[in-house]
Design an enzyme around this catalytic site. Structure first.
Site, PDB file in Angstrom:
ATOM      1  N   THR A 243       0.802  -1.216   0.000  1.00 21.63           N
ATOM      2  CA  THR A 243       0.000   0.000   0.000  1.00 21.63           C
ATOM      3  C   THR A 243       0.837   1.269   0.000  1.00 21.63           C
ATOM      4  OG1 THR A 243      -0.074  -0.369   2.357  1.00 21.63           O
ATOM      5  CG2 THR A 243      -2.029  -0.966   1.116  1.00 21.63           C
TER       6      THR A 243
ATOM      7  N   ASN B 147       0.557  10.826   0.092  1.00 24.04           N
ATOM      8  CA  ASN B 147       1.354  10.582  -1.108  1.00 24.04           C
ATOM      9  C   ASN B 147       0.384  10.362  -2.254  1.00 24.04           C
ATOM     10  OD1 ASN B 147       2.726   9.238  -3.269  1.00 24.04           O
ATOM     11  ND2 ASN B 147       4.357   8.615  -1.862  1.00 24.04           N
TER      12      ASN B 147
ATOM     13  N   THR C 121       0.949   6.854  -4.271  1.00 23.22           N
ATOM     14  CA  THR C 121       0.552   5.580  -3.655  1.00 23.22           C
ATOM     15  C   THR C 121      -0.952   5.590  -3.351  1.00 23.22           C
ATOM     16  OG1 THR C 121       1.214   6.374  -1.466  1.00 23.22           O
ATOM     17  CG2 THR C 121       2.825   5.074  -2.688  1.00 23.22           C
TER      18      THR C 121
ATOM     19  N   GLN D  35      -3.615   2.820  -4.702  1.00 26.95           N
ATOM     20  CA  GLN D  35      -4.537   2.058  -3.864  1.00 26.95           C
ATOM     21  C   GLN D  35      -5.959   2.148  -4.386  1.00 26.95           C
ATOM     22  OE1 GLN D  35      -4.756   1.147   0.053  1.00 26.95           O
ATOM     23  NE2 GLN D  35      -3.383   2.771   0.690  1.00 26.95           N
TER      24      GLN D  35
ATOM     25  N   GLU E 199      -9.753   1.000   2.099  1.00 21.07           N
ATOM     26  CA  GLU E 199     -10.969   0.220   1.867  1.00 21.07           C
ATOM     27  C   GLU E 199     -12.081   1.007   1.183  1.00 21.07           C
ATOM     28  OE1 GLU E 199     -11.295  -2.865   5.203  1.00 21.07           O
ATOM     29  OE2 GLU E 199      -9.898  -1.378   5.967  1.00 21.07           O
TER      30      GLU E 199
HETATM   31 MO1  MOS Z   1      -8.855  -5.058   6.020  1.00 18.66          MO
HETATM   32  S1  MOS Z   1     -10.393  -6.271   5.419  1.00 18.66           S
HETATM   33  O1  MOS Z   1      -9.399  -4.413   7.471  1.00 18.66           O
HETATM   34  O2  MOS Z   1      -7.396  -5.922   5.945  1.00 18.66           O
END
Ligand code: MOS
Length: 704
Positions: free
Chosen positions: A477, A594, A597, A601, A668
């Site tokens: 990440t 950044n 990156t 993601q 996420e």
């Molecule tokens: Mo994430 S599903 O909290 O690695």
């Protein structure tokens, strides 16, 4: 040279050269003197008992060191189930301690040999017979069984929730949408398979584990507990410096790691275990399927009067995993009468585990599809509908508590502008380019902003270099890079003079790389340590500083991130093929550390969203309960040829009330809502509403 604007700059990954030259050593790359290879023997039924296991041929096979089954396995103990104390296992059940089979692909033996090929061969020679029963792998049927429960909370939030009077408000609503949406089982499928390499010291006083772990502190505590180790007497060290993706599947500790360590202890040699791709479909979790009934009631103009969201999902027979599907529905829109409900069935499947945006991702597919249906029913533009129901304050607090910062309206505005939303076909199935039907769709994205306690050590040398050390993670990440940026910025050093060591339990303890919390948890600790070193830095003296800072404490604000996602799809009218021609995501996650990156993601999240919308699904054989898609040929996700124009924008406004950085975390959020944006675009293109993921060409053809 003193850097300018290090924070926010699109700096290349500091670990990039190591990765592209093969210099980065992943757990499965570790090779130790005398190392032997372990291969699990796994069940070929999904429910029943082992009647007998004949290991005689396997034991005699060339190179075999040990064949472990229930008969000769060392005792293993239940791991922890305590997230807050960093002792969180993926399952309560431990292998080789009983004869019961709970799911397909369950570990029933372990073969260790001097080469991997010999171990695979010998594992094939183990003959197992079973008393088998019909497994339960049908969600609808399982939800009707007596062992279905209604857990009250998940992650400290209520699942069974009500405000206002939903039934009355629904009755009075002039417009009602009442639909059921389903999402399938999905597997994380990181490129890097799960691996564990265990080595004991000769006197048994220390154990070193090279793990594929998103949370080494947890791996250490949980695996020690599974092995029955007292950590005050035996030193356990877990390392996981590089990960080839995790997406949640490497967060909770797994029994196969403990089994590897137990085998190494028995044999007196280091043991390596790498799961096969097939085994990864049973042994390290998945996202459970869901069935979600969503009812929306509004006035004629689309103002929400009532929302009801009832989710049914499942866990395995050996662990209560809860996919917290309905939580985001409670906060995304202003709606005074709202109920959520949650039913949890038990099935004969491997145990589900968090997968990128657990809860929000399936939940927002349903809610954001239903919002699109409401927009169509009322004739209100989908963006206007969301603006009309905008939650200026947190709806869970009777609209009293403010968000620490929220720029979702700007996301809608900026997105509509950049995407050219005003050109959206007003009527479904009204725009065509040759054989292609063209449609636009959008959806909101949301994910909570989380952070937690972290320790960090920063050392400064006399020649002006700095090193950061923390047992946290870079899953791919960008953590290595952004932590160097924080230190460079505070100390007035070029990024090239800062280095970073991660994911080793001998380093100061850091958090789980989960919940999108690394930047907001570890970043402030790096900054605090660097501030304490400034006098040394100014004097050109060496120094070191270890700090531990707590996570943010409640400060009267609600912390949440938001975004808006836009898709243009083209649907082949003759063949039903769907192509996401353009995808645009606009995100409000506070300060971007950044740009490069972060963008990378988001690309990953959107690609997973397109996969979720159009391809990804695992299936269990309804009679035998076996996973029918346990490989990358049968489990489909996007390849480059499936991905077209992806664009990403950030609002990039620091959150003034969340941590010292104003950065809320990102990983996420971009997957949430993405599948709904695609599904809504498919409706706009074709007039066909698909409520069951993935959306396949045959569904389009059958309904068209
Ligand atoms: Mo994430 S599903 O909290 O690695």
């Amino acid at each position: 040279m003193i850097p300018k604007n290090v924070i926010g700059a699109g700096i290349d990954r500091v670990d990039g050269p190591l990765k592209v030259t093969g210099g980065a050593k992943y757990a499965g790359d570790v090779s130790l003197d005398g190392m032997v290879y372990a291969v699990p023997v796994t069940s070929t039924i999904a429910r029943g008992n082992i009647a007998s296991m004949d290991t005689s041929a396997a034991v005699k096979a060339p190179g075999v060191r040990i064949v472990m089954t229930r008969k000769n396995a060392p005792p293993l103990f239940k791991g922890g189930n305590d997230y807050d104390d960093a002792c969180q296992s993926g399952e309560d059940w431990m292998p080789l301690q009983d004869d019961e089979i709970y799911y397909d692909g369950q570990i029933i033996g372990l073969v260790v040999a001097d080469t991997l090929e010999r171990a695979i061969h010998a594992a094939d020679l183990v003959e197992t017979s079973y008393q088998s029963c019909r497994p339960m792998v049908d969600l609808t049927a399982a939800l009707k069984k007596p062992d279905t429960s209604q857990p009250a909370t998940a992650l400290g939030q209520p699942l069974q929730y009500e405000r206002g009077d939903v039934d009355k408000a629904l009755m009075k609503s002039l417009v009602r949408i009442d639909r059921t949406y389903t999402t399938p089982v999905q597997h994380h499928n990181p490129l890097e398979p799960h691996a564990s390499v265990a080595e004991w010291s000769d006197d048994g006083s220390s154990l070193t584990l090279h793990e594929t772990s998103q949370w080494v502190v947890n791996s250490r505590n949980s695996i020690a507990r599974m092995l029955g180790i007292d950590q005050s007497k035996v030193t356990v060290r877990v390392l996981s410096p590089f990960l080839g993706g995790g997406f949640g599947s490497k967060g909770y500790a797994r029994a196969f790691s403990a089994l590897t360590a137990a085998a190494a202890r028995e044999l007196g040699y280091p043991v390596k275990l790498v799961l096969s791709r097939r085994q990864m479909y049973s042994l390290n979790g998945h996202r459970p399927s869901t069935t979600q009934a969503v009812t929306l009631g509004s006035d004629r103009r689309g103002r929400l009067k009532a929302t009801r969201h009832l989710c049914g999902t499942y866990t395995s027979k050996v662990f209560q995993y809860i996919e917290p599907v309905v939580l985001s529905t409670q906060l995304l829109y202003k709606c005074s009468s709202l109920r959520t409900g949650f039913d949890l069935a038990r099935m004969n499947t491997g145990t589900p585990t968090p997968m990128r945006g657990p809860g929000e991702t399936p939940g927002l597919f349903a809610l954001e599809s239903a919002m699109d249906e409401l927009a169509f029913a009322t004739g209100v533009d989908p963006i206007d509908l969301r603006r009309l129901n905008y939650a200026e304050r947190d709806p869970r607090t009777n609209n009293r508590q403010r968000w620490s910062s929220k720029h979702l309206n700007e996301c809608y505005d900026k997105g509509a502008e950049e995407f050219g939303w005003k050109d959206r076909p007003k009527k479904p199935a009204s725009r065509r380019d040759g054989r292609w039907l063209i449609g636009y769709g959008m959806a909101s994205a949301t994910y909570p902003a989380q952070n937690t306690s972290s320790s960090v050590k920063v050392s400064l040398t006399a020649d002006g270099r700095a090193e950061i050390e923390v047992a946290s993670h870079d899953l791919g990440t960008g953590t290595y890079t952004i932590l160097c940026q924080f230190a460079a910025n505070e100390l007035g050093l070029p990024v090239s003079k800062v280095s970073c060591r991660l994911a080793d339990t001998f380093l100061p303890p850091g958090p789980c790389a989960g919940g999108s919390q690394t930047v907001a948890s570890v970043g402030p600790a790096v900054i605090a340590a660097c501030k304490n070193l400034l006098t040394f830095r100014k004097a050109g003296m060496p120094g070191e500083e270890t700090v531990t800072i707590p996570g943010s404490q409640p400060n009267g604000f609600s912390w949440q991130s938001f975004g808006a996602q836009f898709a243009e799809v083209r649907v082949d009218a003759a063949l039903g093929r769907i192509r996401v021609h353009r995808f645009l995501g606009i995100y409000d996650v506070g300060k971007i550390i950044n740009e490069k990156t972060a963008r990378s993601q988001v690309h990953g999240g959107i690609i997973q969203g397109i996969g979720m919308a159009l391809m990804e699904a695992s299936a269990f054989d309804p009679y035998f309960g076996r996973v029918m898609t346990p490989n990358l040929a049968d489990y489909h996700f996007p390849v480059n040829a499936d991905i077209h124009g992806i664009r990403v924008s950030f609002i990039d406004e620091p959150d003034p009330h969340f941590g010292p950085l104003g950065a809320r975390g990102l990983g996420e959020l971009p997957l949430t809502g993405a599948a709904a944006a695609v599904a809504n675009a498919v409706f706009n293109a074709t007039g066909i509403r698909v409520r069951d993921l993935p959306i396949l060409p045959n569904t389009i053809l059958a309904k068209g």
